[in-house]
Write a protein that holds these residues in place. Structure first.
Motif, PDB file in Angstrom:
ATOM      1  N   LYS A 344     -14.680 169.462 105.089  1.00  0.00           N
ATOM      2  CA  LYS A 344     -16.081 169.387 105.511  1.00  0.00           C
ATOM      3  C   LYS A 344     -16.288 170.147 106.807  1.00  0.00           C
ATOM      4  CE  LYS A 344     -19.741 166.017 106.465  1.00  0.00           C
ATOM      5  NZ  LYS A 344     -20.065 164.568 106.564  1.00  0.00           N
ATOM      6  N   TYR A 345     -15.341 170.022 107.728  1.00  0.00           N
ATOM      7  CA  TYR A 345     -15.441 170.662 109.041  1.00  0.00           C
ATOM      8  C   TYR A 345     -15.356 172.179 108.928  1.00  0.00           C
ATOM      9  CZ  TYR A 345     -14.069 171.741 113.893  1.00  0.00           C
ATOM     10  OH  TYR A 345     -13.982 172.252 115.158  1.00  0.00           O
ATOM     11  N   ILE A 346     -14.461 172.650 108.087  1.00  0.00           N
ATOM     12  CA  ILE A 346     -14.194 174.081 108.003  1.00  0.00           C
ATOM     13  C   ILE A 346     -15.161 174.792 107.059  1.00  0.00           C
ATOM     14  CG2 ILE A 346     -12.494 175.805 107.275  1.00  0.00           C
ATOM     15  CD1 ILE A 346     -10.343 173.750 108.141  1.00  0.00           C
ATOM     16  N   ILE A 347     -15.414 174.202 105.891  1.00  0.00           N
ATOM     17  CA  ILE A 347     -16.165 174.899 104.843  1.00  0.00           C
ATOM     18  C   ILE A 347     -17.653 174.583 104.868  1.00  0.00           C
ATOM     19  CG2 ILE A 347     -16.441 175.129 102.338  1.00  0.00           C
ATOM     20  CD1 ILE A 347     -13.460 174.804 102.046  1.00  0.00           C
ATOM     21  N   SER A 348     -18.008 173.322 105.114  1.00  0.00           N
ATOM     22  CA  SER A 348     -19.393 172.906 104.909  1.00  0.00           C
ATOM     23  C   SER A 348     -20.330 173.276 106.045  1.00  0.00           C
ATOM     24  CB  SER A 348     -19.446 171.384 104.690  1.00  0.00           C
ATOM     25  OG  SER A 348     -18.664 171.019 103.588  1.00  0.00           O
ATOM     26  N   CYS A 349     -19.805 173.471 107.258  1.00  0.00           N
ATOM     27  CA  CYS A 349     -20.711 173.750 108.375  1.00  0.00           C
ATOM     28  C   CYS A 349     -21.324 175.140 108.236  1.00  0.00           C
ATOM     29  CB  CYS A 349     -19.982 173.624 109.710  1.00  0.00           C
ATOM     30  SG  CYS A 349     -18.567 174.709 109.893  1.00  0.00           S
ATOM     31  N   LYS A 350     -22.527 175.278 108.773  1.00  0.00           N
ATOM     32  CA  LYS A 350     -23.236 176.545 108.700  1.00  0.00           C
ATOM     33  C   LYS A 350     -22.534 177.572 109.583  1.00  0.00           C
ATOM     34  CE  LYS A 350     -27.666 174.241 107.926  1.00  0.00           C
ATOM     35  NZ  LYS A 350     -29.018 173.981 108.469  1.00  0.00           N
ATOM     36  N   GLN A 351     -22.760 178.852 109.249  1.00  0.00           N
ATOM     37  CA  GLN A 351     -22.086 179.919 109.986  1.00  0.00           C
ATOM     38  C   GLN A 351     -22.413 179.861 111.477  1.00  0.00           C
ATOM     39  OE1 GLN A 351     -20.053 181.630 108.276  1.00  0.00           O
ATOM     40  NE2 GLN A 351     -19.467 183.391 109.472  1.00  0.00           N
ATOM     41  N   THR A 352     -23.675 179.508 111.802  1.00  0.00           N
ATOM     42  CA  THR A 352     -24.074 179.467 113.210  1.00  0.00           C
ATOM     43  C   THR A 352     -23.453 178.293 113.949  1.00  0.00           C
ATOM     44  OG1 THR A 352     -26.072 178.280 112.531  1.00  0.00           O
ATOM     45  CG2 THR A 352     -26.257 180.663 112.851  1.00  0.00           C
ATOM     46  N   GLU A 353     -22.976 177.283 113.192  1.00  0.00           N
ATOM     47  CA  GLU A 353     -22.371 176.107 113.818  1.00  0.00           C
ATOM     48  C   GLU A 353     -20.857 176.154 113.792  1.00  0.00           C
ATOM     49  OE1 GLU A 353     -23.938 172.991 111.451  1.00  0.00           O
ATOM     50  OE2 GLU A 353     -25.987 173.204 112.165  1.00  0.00           O
ATOM     51  N   ALA A 354     -20.302 177.138 113.095  1.00  0.00           N
ATOM     52  CA  ALA A 354     -18.853 177.188 112.919  1.00  0.00           C
ATOM     53  C   ALA A 354     -18.164 177.464 114.251  1.00  0.00           C
ATOM     54  CB  ALA A 354     -18.481 178.286 111.924  1.00  0.00           C
ATOM     55  N   PRO A 355     -17.136 176.688 114.590  1.00  0.00           N
ATOM     56  CA  PRO A 355     -16.384 176.971 115.809  1.00  0.00           C
ATOM     57  C   PRO A 355     -15.618 178.279 115.652  1.00  0.00           C
ATOM     58  CG  PRO A 355     -15.297 175.286 114.504  1.00  0.00           C
ATOM     59  CD  PRO A 355     -16.598 175.565 113.826  1.00  0.00           C
ATOM     60  N   LEU A 356     -15.440 178.997 116.749  1.00  0.00           N
ATOM     61  CA  LEU A 356     -14.747 180.272 116.654  1.00  0.00           C
ATOM     62  C   LEU A 356     -13.294 180.084 116.259  1.00  0.00           C
ATOM     63  CD1 LEU A 356     -16.171 182.247 119.703  1.00  0.00           C
ATOM     64  CD2 LEU A 356     -16.930 182.251 117.331  1.00  0.00           C
ATOM     65  N   SER A 357     -12.641 179.100 116.859  1.00  0.00           N
ATOM     66  CA  SER A 357     -11.234 178.843 116.554  1.00  0.00           C
ATOM     67  C   SER A 357     -11.064 177.418 116.045  1.00  0.00           C
ATOM     68  CB  SER A 357     -10.365 179.052 117.798  1.00  0.00           C
ATOM     69  OG  SER A 357     -10.388 180.403 118.197  1.00  0.00           O
ATOM     70  N   VAL A 358     -10.434 177.281 114.897  1.00  0.00           N
ATOM     71  CA  VAL A 358     -10.181 175.974 114.293  1.00  0.00           C
ATOM     72  C   VAL A 358      -8.684 175.697 114.377  1.00  0.00           C
ATOM     73  CG1 VAL A 358     -10.272 174.664 112.140  1.00  0.00           C
ATOM     74  CG2 VAL A 358     -12.144 176.203 112.738  1.00  0.00           C
ATOM     75  N   PRO A 359      -8.278 174.476 114.746  1.00  0.00           N
ATOM     76  CA  PRO A 359      -6.838 174.171 114.771  1.00  0.00           C
ATOM     77  C   PRO A 359      -6.204 174.394 113.403  1.00  0.00           C
ATOM     78  CG  PRO A 359      -8.102 172.446 115.868  1.00  0.00           C
ATOM     79  CD  PRO A 359      -9.106 173.344 115.199  1.00  0.00           C
ATOM     80  N   TRP A 360      -5.087 175.094 113.382  1.00  0.00           N
ATOM     81  CA  TRP A 360      -4.380 175.359 112.127  1.00  0.00           C
ATOM     82  C   TRP A 360      -3.207 174.401 112.002  1.00  0.00           C
ATOM     83  CZ3 TRP A 360       0.495 176.282 110.463  1.00  0.00           C
ATOM     84  CH2 TRP A 360       0.652 176.761 109.153  1.00  0.00           C
ATOM     85  N   ASP A 361      -3.056 173.811 110.823  1.00  0.00           N
ATOM     86  CA  ASP A 361      -1.832 173.100 110.469  1.00  0.00           C
ATOM     87  C   ASP A 361      -1.725 173.098 108.953  1.00  0.00           C
ATOM     88  OD1 ASP A 361      -2.999 170.670 109.285  1.00  0.00           O
ATOM     89  OD2 ASP A 361      -3.597 170.147 111.322  1.00  0.00           O
TER      90      ASP A 361
END
Length: 576
Positions: A344-361
């Protein structure tokens, strides 16, 4: 009954007006409109999700069969998130159309909206993607015809369908790996006071498959099976909270085999775990006839909430699992919840709301990779690019959207597309032609197609700090001849590589290459970059026409590709 209003794109684009004067309509599109009657609702006066799933499945099946020209069966339905409930008296409108066809399977996009006839208000309920398989005919296996996208939106869905298909094909394997890798991080099971025994929520029901439950192919209607599964899952959820629960999310349905008239369908459900405001219910469907063993038909995980009078989620009692198998399901539910939140955090958010860097694991690798590739594909389908300048057969385009500047650099090279793909997908070699790459090291080879890099770029001002980037590079080969090769880049964060005093940490929201062979050994190479503040200083002078560095860099790229076509390695870079 009124139907959903056309997108502005469809109604206003003059290119979509056909020669006869009619507005273009996708030939596979099927619409269904239904008034919600009391017989369709539960005791709360809301449309049963099981009934909605039946309507969605039948609409999607008709769309698939319109394209295939033969009978089709439901293979799977992707995750569904229900944004709203639907009351009696409202109109449900369902639109389904084929996004893309593969060899014998196709993806059908489904959009569900609701309409209030008294206020003329429309709102979205959910959207879903279902996979249908064309059934073998007397002539043999079906070879589906290609879908030809006509609008920008159709081109976008056509392109993304290939990436969604890739996720489906590895879904079970990825989920297993994620659960295994996450188990150690989930902690030990904790006892809670006043917790409810999981066994109290266990439900088992049996249904006899009768002719009204089957489709026109005389096998059990997929929507009917999903409705029966939703029914037992709702009962299990109700036993935990002693209230009527609201279904919010269904994880992917995957049909493992058919059932037929005369089969007994055994449906089992149990609450796997309860969190503060939600619970996960596991449900499975098995079939048998006579004394034969049970056949596994379907499994799913459904997430429920209980809403108060103000439609706010209530606090739920905790669950006490049974020993061994129950504790395993309890732990797995925690891992799946983490996966759902990541998704939900990575895919569902709108492009304008997407964080530039997402923690990877490892637990979110699949969704970060999907988001990375999808963002590049979305830029590639944009049609409103503005040509800024052209030098030495290198064209520079710009596009301002959502307060963000995007750039596109396009050129042709005399190199086969596959060779260009392998040369450019190893970022360690980019410093051979791009002066913005000073250093590049492989941090982690996540899998064959996804690599994590640390990249160092020079300072744009004399005496200033250089920048470093932690990038996820996702590469994709074409799904068929109409797809380009892709190399998608985006920033991620890693605990092992925090920002340091020596460098300013830069971020890339979306960048990468699309590589398409247009003629024999003549390839169109397109580079995209969403110019975030971290990279804008490197390109602003080029966009303003004050510099020729971009053109010299991409001319150097062309020479690099032409000089290194021998001995290209098709393997991904190995970790240091």
């Amino acid at each position: 009954m009124t139907s959903v209003k056309k997108d502005a794109e469809t109604s206003l684009d003059p290119q979509l007006i056909q020669s006869c004067g009619d507005v273009y309509r996708n030939p596979t599109e099927v619409q269904m409109s239904q008034i919600v009657l009391p017989c369709h609702a539960n005791h709360c006066g809301e449309l049963s999700v099981g009934q909605l799933l039946k309507w969605m499945d039948s609409t999607a099946c008709l769309s698939a069969e319109r394209h295939a020209g033969c009978s089709c069966v439901t293979a799977s339905v992707d995750d569904i998130h229900f944004e709203h409930t639907i009351g009696v008296g409202k109109v449900v409108s369902i639109i389904a159309k084929v996004n893309r066809a593969f060899t014998s399977s196709m993806e059908v996009g489904i959009l569900v909206t609701c309409e209030d006839l008294y206020t003329d208000r429309h709102w979205k309920v959910c959207h879903a993607f279902a996979t249908f398989v064309a059934r073998r005919t007397e002539a043999g296996k079906v070879q589906l015809k290609q879908v030809i996208p006509h609008t920008q939106k159709e081109q976008m869905e056509y392109s993304l369908a290939a990436e969604r298909r890739r996720m489906r094909l590895i879904h079970a394997e990825i989920i297993t790996d994620l659960l295994n890798s996450s188990t150690a991080q989930l902690g030990e099971f904790q006892e809670f006071e006043d917790s409810v025994l999981a066994e109290r929520t266990r439900v088992e029901s049996v249904e006899l498959v009768l002719p009204p439950h089957t489709n026109h192919q005389v096998s059990t209607f997929g929507g009917q099976i999903m409705a029966w599964m939703e029914n037992v899952a709702t009962i299990a959820a109700s036993r935990l909270c002693n209230a009527h629960p609201t279904l919010r999310t269904i994880d992917m349905f995957h049909f493992r085999g058919p059932s037929h008239i005369g089969d007994r369908l055994v449906l089992k459900a149990i609450v796997n775990n309860a969190f503060k405001h939600s619970m996960e219910v596991g449900v499975c469907a098995e079939a048998y006839q006579g004394g034969e063993p049970l056949r596994h038909i379907n499994s799913a995980f459904m997430t429920f909430e209980v809403l108060d009078g103000d439609r706010k989620p209530c606090t739920l009692p905790r669950i006490r699992p049974e020993p061994v198998d129950g504790k395993r399901r309890y732990q797995e539910a925690i891992a799946r919840r983490k996966i759902r939140l990541d998704r939900k955090y990575i895919i569902s958010c709108k492009q304008t709301e997407a964080p530039l860097s997402v923690p990877w694991d490892p637990s979110n690798q699949m969704y970060l990779s999907y988001n990375n590739v999808s963002a590049l594909k979305l830029m590639d389908t944009r049609t409103n690019w503005v040509l800024t300048s052209e030098k030495n057969k290198v064209r520079l385009y710009t596009l301002e959207e959502n307060h963000m500047l995007c750039i596109k650099v396009e050129m042709h090279v005399s190199v086969p597309a596959e060779q260009a793909f392998y040369l450019l997908s190893d970022l360690r070699r980019r410093k051979e032609w791009d002066r913005h790459y000073e250093e590049c090291e492989v941090i982690n080879q996540a899998d064959e197609d996804d690599t994590l890099y640390r990249i160092v770029t020079p300072s744009v001002s004399k005496g200033g700090k250089g920048k470093d980037f932690i990038l996820l590079a996702s590469r994709r080969k074409p799904c068929d001849s109409r797809d380009p090769y892709l190399i998608a880049l985006r920033s991620v964060t890693l605990p092992t590589h925090p920002p340091t005093e020596d460098y300013t940490r830069g971020e890339v929201l979306c960048a990468g290459f699309t590589i398409c062979e247009e003629f024999s050994a003549v390839t169109k190479l397109t580079y995209y970059n969403q110019a975030t503040p971290g990279v804008l200083p490197y390109i602003s002078t080029d966009i303003a026409g004050l510099s020729s560095s971009f053109y010299s860099i991409f001319s150097a790229c062309s020479k690099f590709l032409e000089a290194n076509t021998d001995g290209v390695c098709a393997q991904p870079p190995s970790s240091f």
